[in-house]
Write a protein that holds these residues in place. Structure first.
Motif, PDB file in Angstrom:
ATOM      1  N   HIS A  18     -53.280  17.146 -10.678  1.00 58.92           N
ATOM      2  CA  HIS A  18     -52.454  16.682 -11.780  1.00 58.92           C
ATOM      3  C   HIS A  18     -52.941  15.096 -12.169  1.00 58.92           C
ATOM      4  CE1 HIS A  18     -48.294  15.976 -13.715  1.00 58.92           C
ATOM      5  NE2 HIS A  18     -49.106  16.093 -14.866  1.00 58.92           N
ATOM      6  N   LEU A  19     -53.526  14.879 -13.203  1.00 59.36           N
ATOM      7  CA  LEU A  19     -54.127  13.403 -13.693  1.00 59.36           C
ATOM      8  C   LEU A  19     -52.939  13.085 -14.930  1.00 59.36           C
ATOM      9  CD1 LEU A  19     -57.855  13.859 -13.849  1.00 59.36           C
ATOM     10  CD2 LEU A  19     -56.442  12.028 -12.423  1.00 59.36           C
ATOM     11  N   GLN A  20     -52.598  11.809 -14.740  1.00 59.47           N
ATOM     12  CA  GLN A  20     -51.559  11.385 -15.843  1.00 59.47           C
ATOM     13  C   GLN A  20     -51.999   9.978 -15.978  1.00 59.47           C
ATOM     14  OE1 GLN A  20     -47.237  11.911 -14.812  1.00 59.47           O
ATOM     15  NE2 GLN A  20     -48.160  12.878 -12.708  1.00 59.47           N
ATOM     16  N   THR A  21     -51.856   9.445 -17.436  1.00 57.09           N
ATOM     17  CA  THR A  21     -51.943   8.293 -18.044  1.00 57.09           C
ATOM     18  C   THR A  21     -50.273   8.095 -18.443  1.00 57.09           C
ATOM     19  OG1 THR A  21     -53.855   8.594 -19.053  1.00 57.09           O
ATOM     20  CG2 THR A  21     -52.495   6.768 -19.824  1.00 57.09           C
ATOM     21  N   VAL A  22     -49.861   6.732 -17.697  1.00 54.86           N
ATOM     22  CA  VAL A  22     -48.294   6.753 -17.728  1.00 54.86           C
ATOM     23  C   VAL A  22     -48.206   5.148 -18.452  1.00 54.86           C
ATOM     24  CG1 VAL A  22     -46.240   6.252 -16.510  1.00 54.86           C
ATOM     25  CG2 VAL A  22     -47.860   8.035 -15.549  1.00 54.86           C
ATOM     26  N   TYR A  23     -47.131   5.316 -19.511  1.00 55.98           N
ATOM     27  CA  TYR A  23     -46.681   4.020 -20.238  1.00 55.98           C
ATOM     28  C   TYR A  23     -45.294   3.775 -19.587  1.00 55.98           C
ATOM     29  CZ  TYR A  23     -50.529   4.092 -23.339  1.00 55.98           C
ATOM     30  OH  TYR A  23     -51.603   4.093 -24.042  1.00 55.98           O
ATOM     31  N   VAL A  24     -44.875   2.524 -19.237  1.00 55.47           N
ATOM     32  CA  VAL A  24     -43.469   2.239 -18.480  1.00 55.47           C
ATOM     33  C   VAL A  24     -43.118   1.266 -19.336  1.00 55.47           C
ATOM     34  CG1 VAL A  24     -44.613   0.909 -16.758  1.00 55.47           C
ATOM     35  CG2 VAL A  24     -42.194   1.849 -16.543  1.00 55.47           C
ATOM     36  N   LYS A  25     -41.725   1.268 -19.409  1.00 58.77           N
ATOM     37  CA  LYS A  25     -40.867   0.075 -19.921  1.00 58.77           C
ATOM     38  C   LYS A  25     -39.620   0.189 -19.402  1.00 58.77           C
ATOM     39  CE  LYS A  25     -39.821  -2.373 -24.514  1.00 58.77           C
ATOM     40  NZ  LYS A  25     -39.971  -2.148 -25.567  1.00 58.77           N
ATOM     41  N   MET A  26     -39.029  -0.971 -19.159  1.00 57.39           N
ATOM     42  CA  MET A  26     -37.754  -1.172 -18.562  1.00 57.39           C
ATOM     43  C   MET A  26     -36.635  -2.248 -19.251  1.00 57.39           C
ATOM     44  SD  MET A  26     -39.222  -3.063 -15.167  1.00 57.39           S
ATOM     45  CE  MET A  26     -40.526  -1.869 -15.115  1.00 57.39           C
ATOM     46  N   ARG A  27     -35.373  -1.952 -18.931  1.00 57.14           N
ATOM     47  CA  ARG A  27     -34.420  -2.982 -19.419  1.00 57.14           C
ATOM     48  C   ARG A  27     -33.269  -3.180 -18.207  1.00 57.14           C
ATOM     49  NH1 ARG A  27     -30.775   0.322 -23.960  1.00 57.14           N
ATOM     50  NH2 ARG A  27     -29.547   1.401 -22.638  1.00 57.14           N
ATOM     51  N   GLY A  28     -32.562  -4.124 -18.410  1.00 56.00           N
ATOM     52  CA  GLY A  28     -31.566  -4.610 -17.351  1.00 56.00           C
ATOM     53  C   GLY A  28     -30.400  -3.617 -17.937  1.00 56.00           C
ATOM     54  N   TYR A  29     -29.347  -3.935 -16.894  1.00 56.91           N
ATOM     55  CA  TYR A  29     -27.946  -3.240 -17.337  1.00 56.91           C
ATOM     56  C   TYR A  29     -27.004  -4.338 -17.862  1.00 56.91           C
ATOM     57  CZ  TYR A  29     -28.949   1.577 -15.547  1.00 56.91           C
ATOM     58  OH  TYR A  29     -29.391   2.867 -15.496  1.00 56.91           O
ATOM     59  N   LEU A  61     -24.665   3.592 -12.888  1.00 52.58           N
ATOM     60  CA  LEU A  61     -24.990   2.992 -11.814  1.00 52.58           C
ATOM     61  C   LEU A  61     -23.970   3.348 -10.458  1.00 52.58           C
ATOM     62  CD1 LEU A  61     -25.972  -0.658 -12.631  1.00 52.58           C
ATOM     63  CD2 LEU A  61     -27.096   1.400 -12.551  1.00 52.58           C
ATOM     64  N   PRO A  62     -24.318   3.320  -9.375  1.00 51.82           N
ATOM     65  CA  PRO A  62     -23.493   3.809  -8.202  1.00 51.82           C
ATOM     66  C   PRO A  62     -22.240   2.596  -8.099  1.00 51.82           C
ATOM     67  CG  PRO A  62     -25.630   3.549  -7.174  1.00 51.82           C
ATOM     68  CD  PRO A  62     -25.651   3.066  -8.685  1.00 51.82           C
ATOM     69  N   ALA A  63     -21.166   3.401  -7.676  1.00 51.77           N
ATOM     70  CA  ALA A  63     -19.926   2.454  -7.265  1.00 51.77           C
ATOM     71  C   ALA A  63     -20.191   1.427  -6.567  1.00 51.77           C
ATOM     72  CB  ALA A  63     -18.811   3.369  -6.763  1.00 51.77           C
ATOM     73  N   GLY A  64     -19.887  -0.068  -7.003  1.00 51.68           N
ATOM     74  CA  GLY A  64     -20.354  -1.299  -6.222  1.00 51.68           C
ATOM     75  C   GLY A  64     -21.472  -1.841  -6.629  1.00 51.68           C
ATOM     76  N   ALA A  65     -22.263  -1.238  -7.346  1.00 49.93           N
ATOM     77  CA  ALA A  65     -23.569  -1.725  -7.869  1.00 49.93           C
ATOM     78  C   ALA A  65     -23.584  -2.863  -8.736  1.00 49.93           C
ATOM     79  CB  ALA A  65     -24.544  -0.738  -8.561  1.00 49.93           C
ATOM     80  N   ASP A  66     -24.050  -4.012  -8.523  1.00 47.93           N
ATOM     81  CA  ASP A  66     -24.150  -5.092  -9.446  1.00 47.93           C
ATOM     82  C   ASP A  66     -25.023  -4.872 -10.459  1.00 47.93           C
ATOM     83  OD1 ASP A  66     -24.410  -7.621 -10.883  1.00 47.93           O
ATOM     84  OD2 ASP A  66     -24.629  -8.813  -8.826  1.00 47.93           O
ATOM     85  N   PRO A  67     -24.779  -4.723 -11.707  1.00 47.69           N
ATOM     86  CA  PRO A  67     -25.718  -4.527 -12.792  1.00 47.69           C
ATOM     87  C   PRO A  67     -26.736  -5.631 -12.989  1.00 47.69           C
ATOM     88  CG  PRO A  67     -23.603  -4.173 -13.436  1.00 47.69           C
ATOM     89  CD  PRO A  67     -23.209  -4.943 -12.183  1.00 47.69           C
ATOM     90  N   ALA A  68     -26.525  -6.792 -12.440  1.00 53.13           N
ATOM     91  CA  ALA A  68     -27.522  -8.010 -12.570  1.00 53.13           C
ATOM     92  C   ALA A  68     -28.534  -7.507 -11.807  1.00 53.13           C
ATOM     93  CB  ALA A  68     -26.846  -9.151 -12.261  1.00 53.13           C
ATOM     94  N   LEU A  69     -28.477  -6.396 -10.632  1.00 55.18           N
ATOM     95  CA  LEU A  69     -29.463  -6.538  -9.568  1.00 55.18           C
ATOM     96  C   LEU A  69     -30.357  -5.082  -9.927  1.00 55.18           C
ATOM     97  CD1 LEU A  69     -27.501  -7.728  -6.416  1.00 55.18           C
ATOM     98  CD2 LEU A  69     -29.280  -9.111  -8.005  1.00 55.18           C
ATOM     99  N   TRP A  70     -29.941  -4.753 -11.173  1.00 57.56           N
ATOM    100  CA  TRP A  70     -30.594  -2.982 -11.476  1.00 57.56           C
ATOM    101  C   TRP A  70     -31.141  -3.298 -12.783  1.00 57.56           C
ATOM    102  CZ3 TRP A  70     -29.888   1.668  -9.053  1.00 57.56           C
ATOM    103  CH2 TRP A  70     -29.198   1.695  -7.722  1.00 57.56           C
ATOM    104  N   ARG A  71     -32.046  -2.339 -12.803  1.00 57.91           N
ATOM    105  CA  ARG A  71     -32.936  -2.086 -14.299  1.00 57.91           C
ATOM    106  C   ARG A  71     -33.140  -0.632 -14.397  1.00 57.91           C
ATOM    107  NH1 ARG A  71     -37.216  -4.375 -10.904  1.00 57.91           N
ATOM    108  NH2 ARG A  71     -38.848  -2.885 -10.401  1.00 57.91           N
ATOM    109  N   CYS A  72     -33.192  -0.179 -15.687  1.00 57.21           N
ATOM    110  CA  CYS A  72     -33.562   1.122 -15.995  1.00 57.21           C
ATOM    111  C   CYS A  72     -35.064   1.412 -16.395  1.00 57.21           C
ATOM    112  CB  CYS A  72     -32.748   1.655 -17.156  1.00 57.21           C
ATOM    113  SG  CYS A  72     -32.706   3.242 -17.872  1.00 57.21           S
ATOM    114  N   GLU A  73     -35.841   2.130 -15.932  1.00 58.43           N
ATOM    115  CA  GLU A  73     -37.131   2.473 -16.240  1.00 58.43           C
ATOM    116  C   GLU A  73     -37.199   3.625 -16.880  1.00 58.43           C
ATOM    117  OE1 GLU A  73     -39.991   1.552 -13.150  1.00 58.43           O
ATOM    118  OE2 GLU A  73     -38.627   0.284 -12.111  1.00 58.43           O
ATOM    119  N   VAL A  74     -38.405   3.710 -18.034  1.00 58.92           N
ATOM    120  CA  VAL A  74     -38.669   4.737 -18.665  1.00 58.92           C
ATOM    121  C   VAL A  74     -40.089   4.947 -18.651  1.00 58.92           C
ATOM    122  CG1 VAL A  74     -38.735   6.022 -21.089  1.00 58.92           C
ATOM    123  CG2 VAL A  74     -36.819   4.751 -20.178  1.00 58.92           C
ATOM    124  N   LEU A  75     -40.499   6.072 -18.150  1.00 61.92           N
ATOM    125  CA  LEU A  75     -42.139   6.471 -17.920  1.00 61.92           C
ATOM    126  C   LEU A  75     -42.329   7.662 -18.905  1.00 61.92           C
ATOM    127  CD1 LEU A  75     -40.964   5.136 -15.056  1.00 61.92           C
ATOM    128  CD2 LEU A  75     -42.912   6.416 -14.042  1.00 61.92           C
TER     129      LEU A  75
END
Length: 200
Positions: free
Chosen positions: A189-200, A25-39
């Motif tokens: 380009h046609l895509q079928t996307v699955y997404v899942k996320m988690r917090g930091y 995460l960037p300097a100064g970012a609050d991890p509670a306000l961020w999430r990581c997403e995988v597509l």
């Protein structure tokens, strides 16, 4: 893209999700306000002489959240399996990240990303690719949570205004490849996307 899980329905097969590419995460970012997403996406690509060519799995990882009171994003990685091109030439196509992305969706688009389509084969240098293209994707078809897989969502994407340009860095085979592939060419380009996320 935050989606609640669904229960009480038959499960469908979904890809495995790996969060190893979640960026720092960037300097100064609050991890509670961020999430990581995988597509994780598969789909088809139409360009040149190829119509609805199946494209193998592409996995895109990024983080998004709030920094100094404003929406912010950090790119993690794009990892794509090579897709063999139909025909007699032993050439495969592999999308690569080309330096820009914005997955903060709005009314005009679901997201955008710059890609280069690398061409891989026994006689091709590692520099062989299309010049970078700017892909702007729209939502396509139904979207929603995947039954039986809490936290996983599924949606479709389409880019009908994509153009695949001529190759570069392919050495003496470049012109032959362009003729064989039919480049430069409009593309879909046609895509079928699955997404899942988690917090930091």
């Amino acid at each position: 893209m935050l989606v609640a899980g669904a229960t009480g329905a038959a499960a469908e097969p979904v890809p495995e999700f790996d969060f190893a590419d979640c960026p720092a995460l960037p300097a100064g970012a609050d991890p509670a306000l961020w999430r990581c997403e995988v597509l994780v996406s598969t789909g088809t690509l139409t360009f040149g002489r190829f119509h609805e060519m199946p494209v193998r799995t592409m996995r895109t990882t990024f983080a998004e959240g709030t920094l100094d009171g404003r929406h912010a994003q950090v790119f993690g990685a794009l990892r794509a399996e090579p897709t063999p091109l139909p025909g007699p030439l032993p050439v495969a196509l592999r999308p690569r990240y080309a330096g820009h992305f914005d997955f903060h969706e709005n009314e005009q688009r679901k997201g955008e990303i710059d890609l280069a389509f690398a061409l891989e084969g026994p006689m091709l240098p590692r520099t062989c690719a299309s010049t970078p293209v700017h892909s702007v994707v729209q939502e396509h078809g139904p979207a929603g949570p995947v039954p039986g897989h809490p936290g996983v969502a599924k949606f479709g994407l389409v880019d009908r205004q994509l153009t695949v340009p001529a190759t570069t860095g392919c050495g003496p085979l470049g012109r032959l490849l362009d003729r064989y592939l039919g480049l430069p060419s409009p593309a879909v380009h046609l895509q079928t996307v699955y997404v899942k996320m988690r917090g930091y």
